[in-house]
Design an enzyme around this catalytic site. Sequence first.
Site, PDB file in Angstrom:
ATOM      1  N   HIS A  31       0.859  -1.192   0.000  1.00 58.71           N
ATOM      2  CA  HIS A  31       0.000   0.000   0.000  1.00 58.71           C
ATOM      3  C   HIS A  31       0.891   1.235   0.000  1.00 58.71           C
ATOM      4  O   HIS A  31       1.940   1.247   0.628  1.00 58.71           O
ATOM      5  CB  HIS A  31      -0.893   0.018   1.248  1.00 58.71           C
ATOM      6  CG  HIS A  31      -2.077   0.912   1.114  1.00 58.71           C
ATOM      7  ND1 HIS A  31      -2.004   2.261   1.330  1.00 58.71           N
ATOM      8  CD2 HIS A  31      -3.354   0.641   0.752  1.00 58.71           C
ATOM      9  CE1 HIS A  31      -3.194   2.791   1.121  1.00 58.71           C
ATOM     10  NE2 HIS A  31      -4.034   1.848   0.762  1.00 58.71           N
TER      11      HIS A  31
ATOM     12  N   ASP B  33      -7.887  -5.451   0.019  1.00 64.44           N
ATOM     13  CA  ASP B  33      -8.340  -6.308  -1.088  1.00 64.44           C
ATOM     14  C   ASP B  33      -7.965  -7.770  -0.926  1.00 64.44           C
ATOM     15  O   ASP B  33      -8.422  -8.614  -1.701  1.00 64.44           O
ATOM     16  CB  ASP B  33      -7.738  -5.784  -2.398  1.00 64.44           C
ATOM     17  CG  ASP B  33      -8.337  -4.441  -2.768  1.00 64.44           C
ATOM     18  OD1 ASP B  33      -7.585  -3.479  -2.994  1.00 64.44           O
ATOM     19  OD2 ASP B  33      -9.578  -4.347  -2.767  1.00 64.44           O
TER      20      ASP B  33
HETATM   21  C1  SDX Z   1      -6.280  -0.013  -2.843  1.00 66.95           C
HETATM   22  O1  SDX Z   1      -4.532   4.528  -2.064  1.00 66.95           O
HETATM   23  C2  SDX Z   1      -5.465   3.895  -1.425  1.00 66.95           C
HETATM   24  O2  SDX Z   1      -5.826   4.275  -0.350  1.00 66.95           O
HETATM   25  C3  SDX Z   1      -6.056   2.711  -2.159  1.00 66.95           C
HETATM   26  C4  SDX Z   1      -7.020   1.862  -1.368  1.00 66.95           C
HETATM   27  C5  SDX Z   1      -8.306   2.623  -1.094  1.00 66.95           C
HETATM   28  O3  SDX Z   1      -9.011   2.209  -0.154  1.00 66.95           O
HETATM   29  O4  SDX Z   1      -8.635   3.542  -1.891  1.00 66.95           O
HETATM   30  O5  SDX Z   1      -6.437   1.452  -0.151  1.00 66.95           O
HETATM   31  C6  SDX Z   1      -7.427   0.623  -2.143  1.00 66.95           C
HETATM   32  O6  SDX Z   1      -6.037   0.336  -3.979  1.00 66.95           O
HETATM   33  C7  SDX Z   1      -5.403  -0.986  -2.091  1.00 66.95           C
HETATM   34  C8  SDX Z   1      -4.164  -1.436  -2.939  1.00 66.95           C
HETATM   35  C9  SDX Z   1      -4.652  -2.535  -3.869  1.00 66.95           C
HETATM   36  N1  SDX Z   1      -3.610  -2.903  -4.841  1.00 66.95           N
HETATM   37  C10 SDX Z   1      -2.969  -4.087  -4.782  1.00 66.95           C
HETATM   38  O7  SDX Z   1      -3.117  -4.904  -3.867  1.00 66.95           O
HETATM   39  C11 SDX Z   1      -2.068  -4.346  -5.970  1.00 66.95           C
HETATM   40  C12 SDX Z   1      -0.719  -4.878  -5.470  1.00 66.95           C
HETATM   41  N2  SDX Z   1      -0.044  -3.785  -4.747  1.00 66.95           N
HETATM   42  C13 SDX Z   1       0.935  -3.008  -5.509  1.00 66.95           C
HETATM   43  O8  SDX Z   1       0.563  -2.759  -6.825  1.00 66.95           O
HETATM   44  C14 SDX Z   1       1.437  -1.800  -4.694  1.00 66.95           C
HETATM   45  O9  SDX Z   1       1.673  -2.244  -3.427  1.00 66.95           O
HETATM   46  C15 SDX Z   1       0.613  -0.540  -4.627  1.00 66.95           C
HETATM   47  C16 SDX Z   1       0.229  -0.028  -5.961  1.00 66.95           C
HETATM   48  C17 SDX Z   1      -0.613  -0.785  -3.818  1.00 66.95           C
HETATM   49  C18 SDX Z   1       1.470   0.517  -3.905  1.00 66.95           C
HETATM   50  O10 SDX Z   1       2.514   0.797  -4.734  1.00 66.95           O
HETATM   51  P1  SDX Z   1       3.612   1.911  -4.361  1.00 66.95           P
HETATM   52  O11 SDX Z   1       3.280   2.644  -3.127  1.00 66.95           O
HETATM   53  O12 SDX Z   1       3.878   2.711  -5.584  1.00 66.95           O
HETATM   54  O13 SDX Z   1       4.827   1.049  -3.944  1.00 66.95           O
HETATM   55  P2  SDX Z   1       5.888   0.507  -4.933  1.00 66.95           P
HETATM   56  O14 SDX Z   1       5.205  -0.070  -6.139  1.00 66.95           O
HETATM   57  O15 SDX Z   1       6.914   1.584  -5.120  1.00 66.95           O
HETATM   58  O16 SDX Z   1       6.491  -0.720  -4.084  1.00 66.95           O
HETATM   59  C19 SDX Z   1       7.622  -0.557  -3.272  1.00 66.95           C
HETATM   60  C20 SDX Z   1       8.385  -1.868  -3.434  1.00 66.95           C
HETATM   61  C21 SDX Z   1       8.766  -2.170  -4.869  1.00 66.95           C
HETATM   62  O17 SDX Z   1       9.920  -3.014  -4.808  1.00 66.95           O
HETATM   63  P3  SDX Z   1      11.398  -2.326  -5.014  1.00 66.95           P
HETATM   64  O18 SDX Z   1      11.311  -1.543  -6.317  1.00 66.95           O
HETATM   65  O19 SDX Z   1      11.604  -1.446  -3.808  1.00 66.95           O
HETATM   66  O20 SDX Z   1      12.353  -3.500  -5.082  1.00 66.95           O
HETATM   67  O21 SDX Z   1       7.537  -2.979  -3.032  1.00 66.95           O
HETATM   68  C22 SDX Z   1       7.302  -3.815  -4.160  1.00 66.95           C
HETATM   69  C23 SDX Z   1       7.638  -3.004  -5.400  1.00 66.95           C
HETATM   70  O22 SDX Z   1       8.033  -3.856  -6.446  1.00 66.95           O
HETATM   71  N3  SDX Z   1       5.885  -4.158  -4.111  1.00 66.95           N
HETATM   72  C24 SDX Z   1       5.410  -5.385  -4.317  1.00 66.95           C
HETATM   73  C25 SDX Z   1       4.029  -5.274  -4.121  1.00 66.95           C
HETATM   74  N4  SDX Z   1       3.708  -4.013  -3.808  1.00 66.95           N
HETATM   75  C26 SDX Z   1       4.869  -3.311  -3.820  1.00 66.95           C
HETATM   76  N5  SDX Z   1       6.017  -6.535  -4.662  1.00 66.95           N
HETATM   77  C27 SDX Z   1       5.201  -7.610  -4.776  1.00 66.95           C
HETATM   78  N6  SDX Z   1       3.856  -7.606  -4.584  1.00 66.95           N
HETATM   79  C28 SDX Z   1       3.252  -6.441  -4.260  1.00 66.95           C
HETATM   80  N7  SDX Z   1       1.917  -6.422  -4.074  1.00 66.95           N
END
Ligand code: SDX
Length: 434
Positions: free
Chosen positions: A311, A369
């Site tokens: 998140h 989720d």
């Molecule tokens: C919702 O914003 C809100 O409030 C949204 C929400 C709401 O109520 O409105 O809470 C609802 O959208 C919840 C989130 C649902 N999405 C998912 O579950 C999809 C999977 N999650 C990722 O796509 C991600 O965690 C995000 C999009 C939710 C957050 O992404 P960020 O903040 O841009 O973080 P990032 O992508 O920069 O991740 C940081 C690191 C990265 O690795 P490095 O580059 O540091 O090596 O963590 C890794 C990412 O690759 N990472 C994950 C991951 N989420 C982040 N790796 C594997 N699986 C994941 N789910």
Amino acid sequence: MTNSETKATLSFSDGSPSLEMPIYKGSIGPDVIDIRKLYGSTGMFTYDPGFMSTAACNSSITYIDGDKGELLYRGYPIEQLAVNGGDFLETCYLLLNGELPNAAEKANFVSTVTRHTMVHEQMQFFFRGFRRDAHPMSVLVGTVGALASFYHDSLDINDEHHREVSAIRLIAKMPTLVAMAYKYSIGQPFVYPRNDLSYSANFMHMMFSTPCEEYKVNEVLVRALDRILILHADHEQNASTSTVRLAGSSGANPFACIAAGIACLWGPAHGGANEAALSMLEEIGSVDNIPEFIAQVKDKNSGVKLMGFGHRVYKNYDPRAKLMRETCYEVLNELGLQDDPLFKLAMELERIALEDEYFVSRKLYPNVDFYSGIVQRALGIPTALFTGIFALARTVGWISQWKEMISDPEQKIGRPRQLFVGSPRRDVPPMDKR
Ligand code: SDX
């Protein structure tokens, strides 16, 4: 919002004049630096793709502390509202008006919402234009936007009464439209709302009853759905809420703004993650396959993410995920599905991930989720409709934020700038010179 005694000073190593900027304090949470004079004073913009360090507005609706894993709606902790608080309509009243309703206010609000649950009879003809297998979110983007073609009497966004009426209409009609999208997809007749049922019971009735037999409402399942709606109702300035605010800042009508929010929520990185998380669990299939899947997630080239994890704000457990897991357990128990293999798989996947350095070091925890797909599937909701349920719940958050923005004297049309990295000015060459 109050002025801090501390100022922010921006100085430049090339000796350019420094710039002093005011700092504002909120009631809780991070302070903000007011950079509105930056471009006029320095000719430079800030650069913040994804708005990781940007407060786009001031708001008094929802507060999130990502480190503590805390979520407050108008100051009330989500775990109190969702567990021993009232029902979803009480949360709607709270988000819209800033305070919980007393008994008389609640009765009046419930009655008003109840009497707006029908949609114009012509709305049904929009559905006929869609394929039966259209994704429900495409249907909702279309039909919610189309509501504007019926309600010309509540589109003056500068009229407070029009804003109130539009908010009620959207909260009241979303369950009807979501249920119509479902009925249309399975070829069953639309079911009209019933005024003798509660908001969530009415939704279950419109979803699952047929003209052929009496539909018995299961109060345990209704309470579970009501809690799911409360957990999804609002969440600060997330992507879809920011979309609604940006659309609203141009003066677009509330129905169009909510349709824009639905479109943004559909994305798998946002509201579409509940559908993606369930598909992921079904693809993993069994606990034995978890190590191989985790290895794929760690391999950056795979593009595989652990859906329902991570998140932008929560760097601790999403409080909604805990409550969703409890709801999952209650529903599966009520339905005699406590041995549901997917639920067991999800809990084992969560256990393994939370012990794995890759996830721990990146502060990746289950979000709202991760479990919501399992409980919605148990309620009989088809996977493709999970995000539609999220949109149904989030409509009150979107419209509350939209109302707050419209009545904010500071609000202007949103118009970010850019760092331009394209071609400088050049002349168009004749065809034979290209
Ligand atoms: C919702 O914003 C809100 O409030 C949204 C929400 C709401 O109520 O409105 O809470 C609802 O959208 C919840 C989130 C649902 N999405 C998912 O579950 C999809 C999977 N999650 C990722 O796509 C991600 O965690 C995000 C999009 C939710 C957050 O992404 P960020 O903040 O841009 O973080 P990032 O992508 O920069 O991740 C940081 C690191 C990265 O690795 P490095 O580059 O540091 O090596 O963590 C890794 C990412 O690759 N990472 C994950 C991951 N989420 C982040 N790796 C594997 N699986 C994941 N789910």
